[in-house]
Design a protein around this motif. Structure first.
Motif, short mmCIF file in Angstrom:
data_model
loop_
_atom_site.label_atom_id
_atom_site.label_comp_id
_atom_site.label_asym_id
_atom_site.label_seq_id
_atom_site.Cartn_x
_atom_site.Cartn_y
_atom_site.Cartn_z
N SER A 50 0.82 -1.21 0.00
CA SER A 50 0.00 0.00 0.00
C SER A 50 0.85 1.26 0.00
CB SER A 50 -0.92 0.01 1.22
OG SER A 50 -1.94 -0.96 1.10
N ARG A 55 -1.17 4.64 -1.24
CA ARG A 55 -2.57 4.53 -0.80
C ARG A 55 -2.82 5.32 0.49
NH1 ARG A 55 -6.68 3.47 -3.40
NH2 ARG A 55 -7.57 1.86 -2.06
N ARG A 87 -16.38 4.66 2.28
CA ARG A 87 -15.99 4.76 0.87
C ARG A 87 -15.35 3.46 0.37
NH1 ARG A 87 -13.01 10.73 0.69
NH2 ARG A 87 -14.78 11.95 1.50
N GLU A 88 -14.67 2.74 1.28
CA GLU A 88 -13.98 1.51 0.90
C GLU A 88 -14.86 0.27 1.08
OE1 GLU A 88 -10.27 0.89 -0.06
OE2 GLU A 88 -11.20 2.64 -0.97
N SER A 89 -16.11 0.44 1.48
CA SER A 89 -16.96 -0.69 1.84
C SER A 89 -18.22 -0.75 0.99
CB SER A 89 -17.38 -0.59 3.32
OG SER A 89 -16.25 -0.47 4.15
N HIS A 104 -15.67 -5.15 2.85
CA HIS A 104 -14.83 -4.32 1.99
C HIS A 104 -15.30 -4.44 0.55
CE1 HIS A 104 -11.14 -3.06 -0.12
NE2 HIS A 104 -10.87 -2.37 0.97
N ARG A 105 -15.03 -3.43 -0.25
CA ARG A 105 -15.46 -3.46 -1.66
C ARG A 105 -14.88 -4.67 -2.40
NH1 ARG A 105 -11.01 -1.96 -4.25
NH2 ARG A 105 -9.48 -0.76 -3.08
N ALA A 113 -12.56 -1.64 7.28
CA ALA A 113 -12.19 -1.77 5.86
C ALA A 113 -10.69 -1.95 5.67
CB ALA A 113 -12.70 -0.56 5.05
N ILE A 115 -8.39 -0.27 6.93
CA ILE A 115 -7.68 1.02 6.98
C ILE A 115 -6.90 1.11 8.27
CG2 ILE A 115 -7.98 3.52 7.03
CD1 ILE A 115 -10.55 3.08 5.36
N LEU A 131 -4.86 2.95 3.12
CA LEU A 131 -5.87 2.03 2.61
C LEU A 131 -5.23 0.75 2.11
CD1 LEU A 131 -8.00 4.50 0.40
CD2 LEU A 131 -8.03 4.22 2.89
N GLU A 134 -5.49 -1.07 -4.09
CA GLU A 134 -6.69 -0.97 -4.94
C GLU A 134 -7.12 -2.35 -5.43
OE1 GLU A 134 -9.84 0.93 -6.78
OE2 GLU A 134 -8.29 1.94 -5.57
#
Length: 254
Positions: A50, A55, A87-89, A104-105, A113, A115, A131, A134
Motif C-alpha cells: 500500500s 494509498r 468509501r472503501e466498503s 470491503h469493496r 475496511a 484502513i 488504505l 486498490e
C-alpha cells in the motif's frame, strides 16, 4: 514434502510512494543471503504494498457525511476515518462502541475496511491513514512479474494482512492477494488415511501460508515486511484471493 523453511526478509528500507518494490525486495533477498528457488513463495505484508502504491489519505481532506457522523457517534471513532471506511466498503455489518465491521469493496469481511494508522509515517501537522491496495491480486501479479525479471525465476506471491475472525479472539495472517499459486485447494475426492474419499474438505492454502509467515512478521515493531517460504510443494497456477471469499448465498451466519 518433509520440511519447510521460513526466512524473514529484513533488509528492506522504509517504503515510500512510487518505490520500485520488486527491485527493493530482490535486493533485500540478496543482501540477506537468501537464494530463492523456482516456485518458492514470497509473503509480503500489505502495508509495504500500500505504501509503494501511495494509498495514503490525509484525514484533513476528508469531509464526513451524515452516515459517517452517525456511525462515528455510535462507535466513538473519528468521523473522517469512518467516512473513509464507508468509501472503501459495500456494506456495514456491525457498528458498536469501538467496533466497525464491514464488507470491503473487495469482498473481505474486516474491521475498519482494513484502513490503518499504525506503523505509517505521519506528515507534520497532518494525520494520515493507509488504505488496502486498490487490487491486491493485481499487485501480487506485478510483484511476481517484477521479481521474475530480476531473479530469473518464478515465485508464488502472497500479500498478507492481519484480520480478526468470527468467534475467535486475536488476529491472524490472511491472504488478500495471490499470484502463481492456488489460493484455495479443493481436496474433495482425495483419500483419507483409510482410503475414504473426502467429501467437503477445502484447504485455505494461501491463508495458511500467510498465517505461517505472520509468526515471523509479527504485529508491532518487528519490521519483517516479507518472508521467504521454501520447500512447499504445490501446483503453480494463476489464482485469485477472491476464491477464499465465501459467496453470500452460502453464508449461513450473516
Amino acid at each position: 514434502m518433509s520440511s519447510l523453511s521460513l526466512h524473514g526478509v529484513t533488509q528492506v528500507p522504509l517504503i515510500e510512494p512510487g518505490d520500485d518494490l520488486p527491485e527493493i525486495l530482490a535486493a533485500a533477498l540478496r543482501d540477506g543471503g537468501l537464494r530463492p528457488a523456482e516456485n518458492d513463495i514470497l509473503v509480503v505484508c500489505q502495508k509495504i504494498v500500500s505504501k509503494a502504491e501511495g494509498r495514503y489519505v490525509l484525514l484533513g481532506e476528508v469531509a464526513p457525511g451524515p452516515r459517517a457522523q452517525e456511525l462515528a457517534e455510535l462507535t466513538e471513532k473519528d468521523p473522517r476515518l469512518v467516512e473513509l471506511v464507508l468509501r472503501e466498503s459495500s456494506e456495514v455489518l456491525r457498528a458498536v462502541k469501538g467496533r466497525l465491521i464491514v464488507v470491503h469493496r473487495l469482498g473481505f469481511v474486516v474491521a475498519n475496511a482494513g484502513i490503518d494508522q499504525s506503523n505509517i509515517r505521519q506528515v507534520p501537522g497532518e494525520e494520515q491513514a493507509l488504505l488496502l491496495p486498490e487490487d491486491p491480486d493485481a499487485s501480487a501479479a506485478r510483484l511476481r512479474a517484477g521479481l521474475r525479471e530480476r531473479l530469473g525465476l518464478n515465485l508464488g506471491i502472497v500479500i498478507n494482512d492481519s484480520f480478526g475472525r468470527a468467534w475467535r479472539n486475536g488476529i491472524v495472517g490472511t491472504a488478500i492477494g495471490t499470484a502463481g499459486l492456488p489460493a484455495l485447494q479443493d481436496l474433495v475426492g482425495a483419500p483419507d488415511l483409510f482410503g475414504r474419499p473426502l467429501e467437503i474438505t477445502q484447504s485455505a492454502f494461501a491463508d495458511e501460508i500467510a498465517s505461517a509467515a505472520s509468526l515471523l512478521m509479527g504485529q508491532a515493531d518487528q519490521f519483517v515486511p516479507a518472508v521467504l517460504l521454501s520447500g512447499l510443494a504445490y501446483e503453480a497456477r494463476e489464482d485469485s484471493a477472491s476464491a477464499l471469499i465465501r459467496p453470500k448465498s452460502q453464508d449461513l451466519f450473516r
